[in-house]
Design an enzyme around this catalytic site. Structure first.
Site, PDB file in Angstrom:
ATOM      1  N   HIS A 194      -1.689  -8.043  66.054  1.00  0.00           N
ATOM      2  CA  HIS A 194      -2.798  -8.981  66.162  1.00  0.00           C
ATOM      3  C   HIS A 194      -4.159  -8.278  66.185  1.00  0.00           C
ATOM      4  O   HIS A 194      -5.190  -8.957  66.209  1.00  0.00           O
ATOM      5  CB  HIS A 194      -2.650  -9.832  67.425  1.00  0.00           C
ATOM      6  CG  HIS A 194      -1.608 -10.901  67.306  1.00  0.00           C
ATOM      7  ND1 HIS A 194      -0.317 -10.649  66.909  1.00  0.00           N
ATOM      8  CD2 HIS A 194      -1.674 -12.244  67.514  1.00  0.00           C
ATOM      9  CE1 HIS A 194       0.373 -11.776  66.889  1.00  0.00           C
ATOM     10  NE2 HIS A 194      -0.428 -12.763  67.250  1.00  0.00           N
ATOM     11  N   HIS A 198      -3.353 -19.992  26.579  1.00  0.00           N
ATOM     12  CA  HIS A 198      -2.144 -20.719  26.963  1.00  0.00           C
ATOM     13  C   HIS A 198      -2.118 -22.082  26.270  1.00  0.00           C
ATOM     14  O   HIS A 198      -2.617 -23.066  26.828  1.00  0.00           O
ATOM     15  CB  HIS A 198      -2.096 -20.897  28.476  1.00  0.00           C
ATOM     16  CG  HIS A 198      -2.104 -19.605  29.246  1.00  0.00           C
ATOM     17  ND1 HIS A 198      -3.259 -18.854  29.410  1.00  0.00           N
ATOM     18  CD2 HIS A 198      -1.108 -18.932  29.882  1.00  0.00           C
ATOM     19  CE1 HIS A 198      -2.963 -17.776  30.126  1.00  0.00           C
ATOM     20  NE2 HIS A 198      -1.668 -17.800  30.430  1.00  0.00           N
ATOM     21  N   HIS A 234       3.899 -20.486  26.260  1.00  0.00           N
ATOM     22  CA  HIS A 234       3.137 -20.564  27.506  1.00  0.00           C
ATOM     23  C   HIS A 234       1.827 -19.783  27.427  1.00  0.00           C
ATOM     24  O   HIS A 234       0.758 -20.345  27.664  1.00  0.00           O
ATOM     25  CB  HIS A 234       3.961 -20.034  28.681  1.00  0.00           C
ATOM     26  CG  HIS A 234       3.162 -19.855  29.941  1.00  0.00           C
ATOM     27  ND1 HIS A 234       2.838 -20.903  30.771  1.00  0.00           N
ATOM     28  CD2 HIS A 234       2.577 -18.749  30.487  1.00  0.00           C
ATOM     29  CE1 HIS A 234       2.104 -20.459  31.778  1.00  0.00           C
ATOM     30  NE2 HIS A 234       1.937 -19.146  31.629  1.00  0.00           N
ATOM     31  N   GLU A 237      -3.110 -21.262  57.829  1.00  0.00           N
ATOM     32  CA  GLU A 237      -4.378 -20.569  57.586  1.00  0.00           C
ATOM     33  C   GLU A 237      -4.812 -20.657  56.126  1.00  0.00           C
ATOM     34  O   GLU A 237      -5.984 -20.918  55.827  1.00  0.00           O
ATOM     35  CB  GLU A 237      -4.277 -19.092  58.003  1.00  0.00           C
ATOM     36  CG  GLU A 237      -4.065 -18.855  59.477  1.00  0.00           C
ATOM     37  CD  GLU A 237      -2.592 -18.856  59.883  1.00  0.00           C
ATOM     38  OE1 GLU A 237      -2.306 -18.578  61.066  1.00  0.00           O
ATOM     39  OE2 GLU A 237      -1.739 -19.128  59.009  1.00  0.00           O
TER      40      GLU A 237
END
Length: 673
Positions: free
Chosen positions: A483, A42, A273, A421
């Site tokens: 859950h 890159h 890129h 989280e």
């Protein structure tokens, strides 16, 4: 020549110092040449951010290539890890001994120090592994937080530095960047400075295809200081960084840059890129940049300029060493940075195990973990806990130490991460990478999916991060299948160098904590129950049996006819099944398996001592079968889950899904017929 191409060949109308211009162009040249030689990479981002990086490394960043692991160095994180040649070029030019020109020429080759994306090597100036976008900028918040915590504990004579990040549009698009940057603003991490490469280009084309965020308003809403500059104007870059160092909040400097700066037809194009520019384009870039030098050729006078820059802070290092020698807490500081804890925690663990054997508590392993932390955290000031808005459920906060906040000058041993989280996991990575902090953080095991990319980086970078994941099975009950982890333990076990531990009682929980703290080169994940479990371990042992990964918990006389393997809450169920089989004169052995990864690291003699070739083998775990066939073979018995859970009280669910002693006995007898 098109109008666009013609405009790209014009000299930039910006303020550029001639010396810094040549230094920046040396970065561009090495990036172009290395990517071309490797035939992959890159080049665009290193060419676009070379001016920013030159001013940062020349005038602001505190580092000493002769002492790359100086604890009080500034940290530089290349979050846009695809632009790795920017970092490698800087390290080579400033005099990091390990980053030789040969390493630059071996870019992206096997066993080189210059892989496609940076891989953590502080001895070479590489602070962390980056490449997955969003991880670097988020982990940087952890670096900055660790600096503030240690600054509070040891004082500015020993800890007084900044964390700088170069991040791309892609980094800021990733959701994790929102989590971590919002928390960084909330915590007022004023030593965090983000240099945003605002080049307007993504792989698919202009960022306008998918990205129209007002970055200024976004970061102002987080409580950050925001500046916008021309990323090729040396005066603006210098002043912006200087200003950022004076704020009482984190800072973002939006640097408007040209990707592939200087390339005659590929500047400001996605074509620069992620692929080599090509020989013709490189020749044109050399002409546009007034860089007449050959491939990998950096003139001596420019190398000398860079080396002088690299030596700029050596005297600061020596002054820091002098302060260290005279500081009354220097020994404690060095021990904290080294991170060796065995000597401290061994007596604590021994006392806990003695107490638990005597009291034989009947508690959930999440509660057992909390009981262990009540003793460990006061003994280890470097332990910093937290939870993603589940503190009471995860049992991660002990009585006593404050929660860390800018209002108390970052004093404390606990962080309220909020419902973040993924950000929590990345910030913990940053704290342990910084050194001096042993982070642990909690959430429900099912939400480990939100953390997984950062957990994987913990393992890849070999970092001691401790994940406390509670509510580990259908045993959590009424909250239902959203859950209830079913596939999660197996999926986490698939990550190399991650130790997934599922203890069956207070004794195993204590030993798992001991292992996790003593294991400096890998993360550990404790999968803990919501439901209460009895103390099963029959007697006290100084030895950490869980460190073997699996061990015989209950045995029979002679050779076993049936061997049961179980983990966590299902050990109790398997133990009852073993008692039932014994009443029918079926010799049964129970092997507790708190950590598969550790067991398979043991020598073959120990592994074979747990198995009996002629024994019927059955595994019991309230999750999917994946991973257990290595213990029981493809035709062994398995009692566990084959699909998602349901909403009901825990015991009803165990009966409904047939994870019972009776089911184990039935399979054993069927296989004996």
């Amino acid at each position: 020549m098109t109008a666009q191409a013609a405009s790209m060949t014009q000299k930039p109308q910006t303020s550029q110092n001639a010396g810094y211009k040549d230094m920046a162009n040396s970065i561009r040249a090495l990036a172009m040449d290395a990517v071309q030689k490797a035939n992959s990479g890159h080049p665009g981002m290193p060419m676009g951010m070379a001016d920013v990086a030159t001013i940062l490394f020349s005038k602001h960043l505190k580092y000493d290539p002769r002492h790359p692991e100086w604890p009080d160095r500034d940290r530089f994180i290349l979050s846009a890890g695809h632009g790795s040649m920017l970092l490698y070029a800087l390290l080579h030019l400033t005099g990091y001994e390990k980053m030789s020109l040969e390493e630059i020429k071996n870019f992206r080759q096997l066993h080189s120090l210059t892989p496609g994306h940076p891989e953590v090597d502080p001895a070479c100036g590489i602070e962390m592994t980056t490449g997955p976008l969003g991880q670097g900028v988020s982990t940087a918040a952890g670096f900055a937080l660790a600096e503030r915590i240690l600054h509070n504990r040891f004082g500015e004579d020993l800890v007084d530095h900044y964390t700088y990040v170069i991040a791309s549009d892609g980094d800021l698009m990733e959701g994790i960047s929102h989590e971590s940057c919002a928390l960084a603003g909330h915590l007022k991490l004023d030593r965090l400075i983000l240099l945003y490469d605002d080049n307007g280009i993504s792989i698919d084309g202009p960022t306008s295809l998918s990205y129209s965020d007002d970055v200024r308003k976004r970061f102002e809403a987080y409580g950050w200081d925001v500046q916008e500059i021309d990323g090729h104007d040396h005066t603006q870059i210098d002043q912006a960084i200087a200003n950022a160092r004076t704020t009482d909040t984190p800072s973002i400097i939006c640097c408007k840059t040209h990707i592939g700066y200087g390339a005659p037809t590929k500047q400001d194009s996605s074509s620069s890129h992620g692929s080599p520019l090509g020989e013709k384009e490189i020749a044109g870039a050399r002409e546009n940049l007034d860089w007449p030098h050959g491939e990998f050729d950096i003139p001596l006078e420019i190398m000398e300029q860079w080396h002088m820059i690299g030596e700029r802070h050596h005297s600061d290092f020596e002054e820091w060493e002098h302060r260290m020698a005279e500081n009354r807490v220097s020994d404690e500081f060095l021990k904290t940075i080294a991170g060796d804890v065995s000597e401290i925690i061994t007596p604590v663990i021994k006392d806990l195990k003695k107490r638990f054997i005597e009291d034989r508590p009947n508690v959930a392993t999440r509660q057992a973990s909390g009981m262990v932390l009540e003793k460990l955290v006061p003994a280890l000031p470097s332990m910093v806990g937290g939870s993603a808005d589940l503190t009471g459920s995860n049992n991660t906060k002990i009585k006593g130490p404050e929660a860390i906040s800018p209002d108390n000058n970052y004093n404390g041993q606990y962080i309220y991460y909020g419902v973040r989280e993924h950000g929590m996991a990345a910030i913990m990575n940053g704290m342990t990478l910084h050194g001096g902090i042993i982070p642990y953080g909690g959430t429900f095991l099912t939400f480990s999916d939100y953390c997984r990319p950062a957990i994987r980086l913990s393992a890849l970078m070999k970092q001691r991060v401790i994940y406390v994941m509670t509510h580990d099975s259908i045993g959590l009950g009424e909250d239902g299948p959203t859950h209830q982890p079913v596939e999660h333990v197996a999926a986490l076990r698939a990550i190399p160098n991650l130790y997934v531990m599922r203890p069956c009682d207070v004794m195993e929980t204590t030993e798992c904590w001991q292992f996790a703290l003593e294991k400096k080169d890998a993360p550990s994940l404790l999968a803990l129950t919501r439901q209460a479990l009895p103390t099963i371990r029959p007697e006290m042992t100084d030895e950490n049996l869980c460190a073997k990964g699996a061990y015989i918990l209950a045995d029979c006389e002679g050779e076993p006819q049936v061997t049961l393997f179980a983990s966590g809450s299902e050990v109790e169920i398997a133990l009852e099944a073993g008692t039932m089989l014994a009443k029918d004169n079926i010799a049964t052995r129970l092997v507790s398996v708190p950590c598969m990864e550790l067991f398979w690291e043991q020598d073959s003699e120990y592994q074979q001592s747990l198995f009996c070739n002629n024994s019927i083998k059955i595994a019991v775990e309230a999750g999917i079968r994946q991973g257990w066939d290595r213990f029981i073979g493809p035709h062994g018995g398995f009692v566990g889950m084959t699909g998602f859970g349901d909403s009901a009280p825990a015991q009803e669910l165990y009966n409904h899904f047939n994870i019972t002693p009776e089911a184990i006995v039935k399979i054993a007898k069927e296989k004996m017929d």
